[in-house]
Design a protein around this motif. Structure first.
Motif, PDB file in Angstrom:
ATOM      1  N   MET A   1      77.370  35.733  24.264  1.00 17.02           N
ATOM      2  CA  MET A   1      77.583  34.863  25.412  1.00 17.02           C
ATOM      3  C   MET A   1      76.329  34.890  26.289  1.00 17.02           C
ATOM      4  O   MET A   1      75.785  35.959  26.579  1.00 17.02           O
ATOM      5  CB  MET A   1      78.782  35.368  26.195  1.00 17.02           C
ATOM      6  CG  MET A   1      79.159  34.498  27.323  1.00 17.02           C
ATOM      7  SD  MET A   1      80.851  34.837  27.816  1.00 17.02           S
ATOM      8  CE  MET A   1      80.924  33.832  29.244  1.00 17.02           C
ATOM      9  N   PRO A   2      75.859  33.736  26.743  1.00 10.94           N
ATOM     10  CA  PRO A   2      74.627  33.715  27.543  1.00 10.94           C
ATOM     11  C   PRO A   2      74.854  34.257  28.950  1.00 10.94           C
ATOM     12  O   PRO A   2      75.980  34.314  29.440  1.00 10.94           O
ATOM     13  CB  PRO A   2      74.262  32.230  27.582  1.00 10.94           C
ATOM     14  CG  PRO A   2      75.532  31.513  27.385  1.00 10.94           C
ATOM     15  CD  PRO A   2      76.353  32.376  26.477  1.00 10.94           C
ATOM     16  N   LYS A   3      73.763  34.664  29.552  1.00 12.77           N
ATOM     17  CA  LYS A   3      73.826  35.146  30.927  1.00 12.77           C
ATOM     18  C   LYS A   3      74.131  33.980  31.868  1.00 12.77           C
ATOM     19  O   LYS A   3      73.741  32.850  31.611  1.00 12.77           O
ATOM     20  CB  LYS A   3      72.498  35.765  31.329  1.00 12.77           C
ATOM     21  CG  LYS A   3      72.151  37.022  30.600  1.00 12.77           C
ATOM     22  CD  LYS A   3      70.842  37.545  31.155  1.00 12.77           C
ATOM     23  CE  LYS A   3      70.366  38.730  30.374  1.00 12.77           C
ATOM     24  NZ  LYS A   3      69.056  39.184  30.849  1.00 12.77           N
ATOM     25  N   LEU A   4      74.804  34.287  32.965  1.00 10.18           N
ATOM     26  CA  LEU A   4      75.081  33.280  33.983  1.00 10.18           C
ATOM     27  C   LEU A   4      73.963  33.309  35.013  1.00 10.18           C
ATOM     28  O   LEU A   4      73.529  34.382  35.443  1.00 10.18           O
ATOM     29  CB  LEU A   4      76.416  33.569  34.665  1.00 10.18           C
ATOM     30  CG  LEU A   4      77.642  33.487  33.776  1.00 10.18           C
ATOM     31  CD1 LEU A   4      78.861  33.967  34.539  1.00 10.18           C
ATOM     32  CD2 LEU A   4      77.851  32.072  33.297  1.00 10.18           C
ATOM     33  N   LYS A   5      73.505  32.150  35.406  1.00  9.05           N
ATOM     34  CA  LYS A   5      72.432  32.075  36.388  1.00  9.05           C
ATOM     35  C   LYS A   5      73.007  32.110  37.802  1.00  9.05           C
ATOM     36  O   LYS A   5      74.060  31.557  38.076  1.00  9.05           O
ATOM     37  CB  LYS A   5      71.629  30.788  36.203  1.00  9.05           C
ATOM     38  CG  LYS A   5      70.725  30.824  34.997  1.00  9.05           C
ATOM     39  CD  LYS A   5      69.697  29.723  35.086  1.00  9.05           C
ATOM     40  CE  LYS A   5      68.642  29.911  34.019  1.00  9.05           C
ATOM     41  NZ  LYS A   5      67.579  28.919  34.157  1.00  9.05           N
ATOM     42  N   THR A   6      72.273  32.759  38.681  1.00  9.33           N
ATOM     43  CA  THR A   6      72.635  32.816  40.093  1.00  9.33           C
ATOM     44  C   THR A   6      72.055  31.609  40.808  1.00  9.33           C
ATOM     45  O   THR A   6      70.891  31.271  40.610  1.00  9.33           O
ATOM     46  CB  THR A   6      72.087  34.099  40.720  1.00  9.33           C
ATOM     47  OG1 THR A   6      72.641  35.217  40.041  1.00  9.33           O
ATOM     48  CG2 THR A   6      72.442  34.187  42.188  1.00  9.33           C
ATOM     49  N   ARG A   7      72.861  30.953  41.640  1.00  9.62           N
ATOM     50  CA  ARG A   7      72.352  29.861  42.471  1.00  9.62           C
ATOM     51  C   ARG A   7      71.561  30.474  43.617  1.00  9.62           C
ATOM     52  O   ARG A   7      72.118  31.158  44.465  1.00  9.62           O
ATOM     53  CB  ARG A   7      73.505  29.018  43.029  1.00  9.62           C
ATOM     54  CG  ARG A   7      74.405  28.419  41.982  1.00  9.62           C
ATOM     55  CD  ARG A   7      73.720  27.265  41.281  1.00  9.62           C
ATOM     56  NE  ARG A   7      74.543  26.746  40.213  1.00  9.62           N
ATOM     57  CZ  ARG A   7      75.215  25.613  40.283  1.00  9.62           C
ATOM     58  NH1 ARG A   7      75.163  24.882  41.361  1.00  9.62           N
ATOM     59  NH2 ARG A   7      75.940  25.199  39.261  1.00  9.62           N
ATOM     60  N   LYS A   8      70.263  30.259  43.603  1.00 12.01           N
ATOM     61  CA  LYS A   8      69.385  30.918  44.560  1.00 12.01           C
ATOM     62  C   LYS A   8      69.643  30.470  45.993  1.00 12.01           C
ATOM     63  O   LYS A   8      69.471  31.253  46.934  1.00 12.01           O
ATOM     64  CB  LYS A   8      67.924  30.664  44.195  1.00 12.01           C
ATOM     65  CG  LYS A   8      67.510  31.367  42.918  1.00 12.01           C
ATOM     66  CD  LYS A   8      67.684  32.863  43.048  1.00 12.01           C
ATOM     67  CE  LYS A   8      67.176  33.581  41.814  1.00 12.01           C
ATOM     68  NZ  LYS A   8      67.289  35.031  41.969  1.00 12.01           N
ATOM     69  N   ALA A   9      70.047  29.223  46.183  1.00 11.37           N
ATOM     70  CA  ALA A   9      70.345  28.750  47.539  1.00 11.37           C
ATOM     71  C   ALA A   9      71.544  29.495  48.111  1.00 11.37           C
ATOM     72  O   ALA A   9      71.567  29.845  49.292  1.00 11.37           O
ATOM     73  CB  ALA A   9      70.606  27.248  47.514  1.00 11.37           C
ATOM     74  N   ALA A  10      72.541  29.756  47.275  1.00  6.66           N
ATOM     75  CA  ALA A  10      73.715  30.492  47.740  1.00  6.66           C
ATOM     76  C   ALA A  10      73.388  31.965  47.966  1.00  6.66           C
ATOM     77  O   ALA A  10      73.926  32.600  48.880  1.00  6.66           O
ATOM     78  CB  ALA A  10      74.843  30.356  46.720  1.00  6.66           C
TER      79      ALA A  10
END
Length: 64
Positions: free
Chosen positions: A1-10
């Protein structure tokens, strides 16, 4: 399963507490501060918890 990206603005706007809640800053503190009272500006400087209805969307934006 791929890594989930963090929304940098949040990530810049919200901070996670130990209990799993999120903290945020108040709005209306950026400019036009001359006409606002000192009491209002002081209260706008404090951080508050995000409501539960909004925190569900923030949890998706900040997976880690």
């Amino acid at each position: 399963m791929p890594k989930l990206k963090t929304r940098k603005a949040a990530a810049k706007r919200y901070k996670k507490t130990g209990a799993g809640n999120f903290l945020r800053r108040h709005a209306y503190k950026g400019h036009l501060l001359r006409k606002k009272s000192n009491t209002q500006k002081r209260r706008l400087s404090q951080t508050i918890c995000v409501t539960t209805s909004d925190s569900k969307a923030i949890k998706l934006m900040l997976p880690y």
